[in-house]
Every structure is written in structure tokens, then in C-alpha cells.
Design a protein around this motif. Structure first.
Motif: not given
Length: 171
Positions: A87-116
Motif C-alpha cells: 500500500g501507500v502512506g505519507s511521511d513528514i516525520a517518520g510516518s512511512l518508517r515508524l508504523p511499518p517498523m512497529f508492525n514488522g513490515i517495510f516502509g520507505h520514504k523516497p527522495t522528495p518529489k519522486l512521487l507526486s
């Protein structure tokens, strides 16, 4: 298109379903994805916990005494519990990184502006918003992150997405 929730965890006196897909949802659909849900977030996607007055509290699917994190906690809980692979999520201060870590899955905050970020709710009128805010992939398996990034990246933005794969070099 099926109209999906667009309230960002905020209580309104009226429902305001999405009138069209966000850019990344449009790209995902074009690649064959079937969106199944808009998952829970804190109000305006701005908290370390996933709680709001519209849908309540989302907890870690493996231990109800633990948080799923925020703000992409609903999506992380859904994917972690095997209800979806990615799925997709959004991130300002960890929202694509911390919830996946807390739940045992993977999230990635890409380079700014790579995704619209066009079509994300809430949005912001600050001209520097895209310098620190990003949308990105959340996946059950790490090897799905590059796949989803390639599908979701803005057409014409960076001709080639280079991703380091387990020390085996750039792809």
C-alpha cells in the motif's frame, strides 16, 4: 472509480468522498492494482498514534497492548495482518518508517518529489511542503519496495530509479 473516504480523520457535518484518484492511485490502478481501502490515520495525519474521532484507535495486530504507530498506522496494520501485500502512506516525520517498523513490515520514504503528492488529503499551500513531505510504499516483503516505487514514480521524473539491492549493486 469507487469514491473512498477523504476526511483525514476529521469530524465534518458532511461526508466528502474523493472526487478523483490521487496521482499515485491513478498510476497504481493503471499498473493493475486494485485499491481496497482508505485506512485509518490520526486527524490530519499528524500524530505518533493512529487515533481520530471518526474511526477511533488502530492497534498493533499482533499485540493489542501496543501501538501501530502513526500516521500510516492503519495501512501498516492492514498489511502486517496479511489483509494486503502493499500500500501507500505519507511521511513528514517518520510516518512511512515508524508504523511499518512497529508492525514488522517495510516502509520507505523516497527522495522528495519522486512521487507526486497531488491529491493527498490533507494538502498544504506552503511552497516548501514537498521538500519534507513524501508519499511512499509500505510492503509486507522488502523486495516489493522497488517494484512499487517504479509503478508510482512520476512520469518523466528521474529517468532511472536506482535502488541498492542487498549489497549486490545498483539496479
Amino acid at each position: 472509480m469507487i469514491s473512498m473516504s477523504n476526511d483525514s480523520g476529521t469530524v465534518f457535518p458532511y461526508r466528502n468522498p474523493a472526487k478523483k484518484d490521487a496521482d499515485i492511485v491513478r498510476l497504481a490502478r493503471a499498473a493493475g492494482a486494485i485499491p481496497i481501502a482508505v485506512t485509518n490515520t490520526p486527524q490530519h495525519c499528524m500524530n505518533w498514534e493512529t487515533y481520530n474521532n471518526v474511526t477511533g484507535l488502530t492497534m498493533n495486530p499482533y499485540d493489542q497492548k501496543r501501538t501501530t504507530g502513526g500516521s500510516s498506522g492503519g495501512e501498516s496494520a492492514l498489511i502486517s495482518s496479511a489483509a494486503s501485500l502493499m500500500g501507500v502512506g505519507s511521511d513528514i516525520a517518520g510516518s512511512l518508517r515508524l508504523p511499518p517498523m512497529f508492525n514488522g513490515i517495510f516502509g520507505h520514504k523516497p527522495t522528495p518529489k519522486l512521487l507526486s503528492i497531488e491529491g493527498h488529503v490533507p494538502d498544504c499551500l506552503d511552497p516548501t511542503f514537498e521538500e519534507y513531505f513524501a508519499l511512499g510504499p509500505i510492503t509486507r516483503y522488502s523486495e516489493d519496495i522497488p517494484l512499487l516505487l517504479k509503478v508510482l514514480k512520476q512520469p518523466g521524473r528521474y529517468k532511472q530509479v536506482k535502488i541498492l539491492l542487498d549489497g549486490r549493486g545498483w539496479k
